[in-house]
Design a protein around this motif. Structure first.
Motif, short mmCIF file in Angstrom:
data_model
loop_
_atom_site.label_atom_id
_atom_site.label_comp_id
_atom_site.label_asym_id
_atom_site.label_seq_id
_atom_site.Cartn_x
_atom_site.Cartn_y
_atom_site.Cartn_z
N ILE A 38 43.77 42.18 6.55
CA ILE A 38 42.66 41.75 5.67
C ILE A 38 41.68 42.91 5.46
CG2 ILE A 38 40.65 40.21 5.54
CD1 ILE A 38 42.47 38.11 7.02
N VAL A 39 41.38 43.64 6.53
CA VAL A 39 40.50 44.80 6.42
C VAL A 39 41.13 45.85 5.51
CG1 VAL A 39 39.48 46.73 7.70
CG2 VAL A 39 39.28 44.39 8.59
N HIS A 40 42.42 46.12 5.70
CA HIS A 40 43.10 47.12 4.87
C HIS A 40 43.13 46.72 3.40
CE1 HIS A 40 45.49 49.45 8.16
NE2 HIS A 40 44.21 49.74 8.14
N VAL A 54 42.15 31.39 10.53
CA VAL A 54 42.54 30.37 9.54
C VAL A 54 43.89 30.72 8.92
CG1 VAL A 54 41.89 29.29 7.35
CG2 VAL A 54 40.15 29.66 9.11
N VAL A 55 44.10 31.99 8.61
CA VAL A 55 45.40 32.43 8.10
C VAL A 55 46.46 32.20 9.18
CG1 VAL A 55 46.76 34.43 7.35
CG2 VAL A 55 44.45 34.07 6.45
N GLY A 56 46.14 32.52 10.41
CA GLY A 56 47.08 32.32 11.52
C GLY A 56 47.49 30.87 11.68
N GLU A 61 51.75 26.92 11.32
CA GLU A 61 52.23 25.60 10.91
C GLU A 61 53.46 25.73 10.00
OE1 GLU A 61 50.74 21.54 8.67
OE2 GLU A 61 49.21 22.93 9.43
N GLU A 62 53.43 26.68 9.09
CA GLU A 62 54.57 26.86 8.19
C GLU A 62 55.84 27.23 8.98
OE1 GLU A 62 55.61 29.11 4.05
OE2 GLU A 62 54.28 30.16 5.44
N GLN A 63 55.71 28.14 9.94
CA GLN A 63 56.86 28.54 10.74
C GLN A 63 57.35 27.39 11.63
OE1 GLN A 63 58.35 31.63 10.25
NE2 GLN A 63 56.87 31.63 8.59
N LEU A 64 56.41 26.64 12.19
CA LEU A 64 56.78 25.48 13.02
C LEU A 64 57.55 24.44 12.21
CD1 LEU A 64 53.43 25.14 14.98
CD2 LEU A 64 55.65 25.86 15.94
N ARG A 65 57.12 24.21 10.99
CA ARG A 65 57.81 23.22 10.12
C ARG A 65 59.23 23.67 9.78
NH1 ARG A 65 54.68 19.14 8.20
NH2 ARG A 65 52.43 19.38 8.45
#
Length: 170
Positions: A38-40, A54-56, A61-65
């Motif tokens: 995000i900084v970059h 929040v991104v994490g 959740e997406e990977q868990l699903r």
């Protein structure tokens, strides 16, 4: 399952998370990596605030699903951040194991903080005073404590692997 790894900087979270990911074929999701990206991008400067977390949560959740095991690593200093990781697991319908990594030997912890190197380009590392002066709320529910003081990473990993296997069995 979601394995949430938290603890102060320089306690061994990244080392343990990487080892655990390789043993479980899990996805290692590191908030430091997200924040530095995000900084970059030019959209923020350190400290970036809650955006990295929040991104994490969304990525976890997406990977868990998708049926993957996620090892979410961050300082995770507040009850609200711990609750948000847990909520991602609940929404995905998977078990969660919460882990606090600490180094109970203050001299060893200080040495680690002062001698470690940056593995994410341009990531600012906190100094010892910032580490010990950081806001860090006590945990308010059951969690696993892994004390890395005086141990090799493989030794510290053993109770974590045991807890993961136990959680998988239900």
């Amino acid at each position: 399952m979601l394995i949430v790894i938290g603890g102060l900087p320089a306690t061994g979270k990244t080392t343990l998370s990487r080892l655990l990911a390789s043993r479980t074929n899990g996805v290692h999701l590191r908030v430091d990596t997200i924040e530095q990206a995000i900084v970059h991008s030019g959209l923020a400067r350190h400290p970036v605030g809650p955006v990295g977390y929040v991104v994490g949560y969304a990525l976890a959740e997406e990977q868990l699903r998708q049926g993957l095991t996620v090892i979410a690593e961050s300082v995770n200093p507040l009850a609200v951040t711990r609750d948000a990781w847990r909520d991602a697991a609940v929404r995905a319908g998977v078990p969660v194991l919460e882990v606090e990594v600490l180094c109970s030997d203050k001299d060893e912890h200080r040495h680690r903080a002062r001698s470690r190197s940056v593995d994410i380009p341009d990531l600012p590392l906190p100094d010892w005073e910032q580490i010990v002066g950081r806001d860090y709320e006590p945990w308010n529910r059951d969690y696993l404590v892994v004390d890395t003081a005086g141990q090799e990473p493989e030794d510290s990993l053993a109770p974590l692997i045991e807890a993961v296997l136990s959680a998988e069995r239900g």
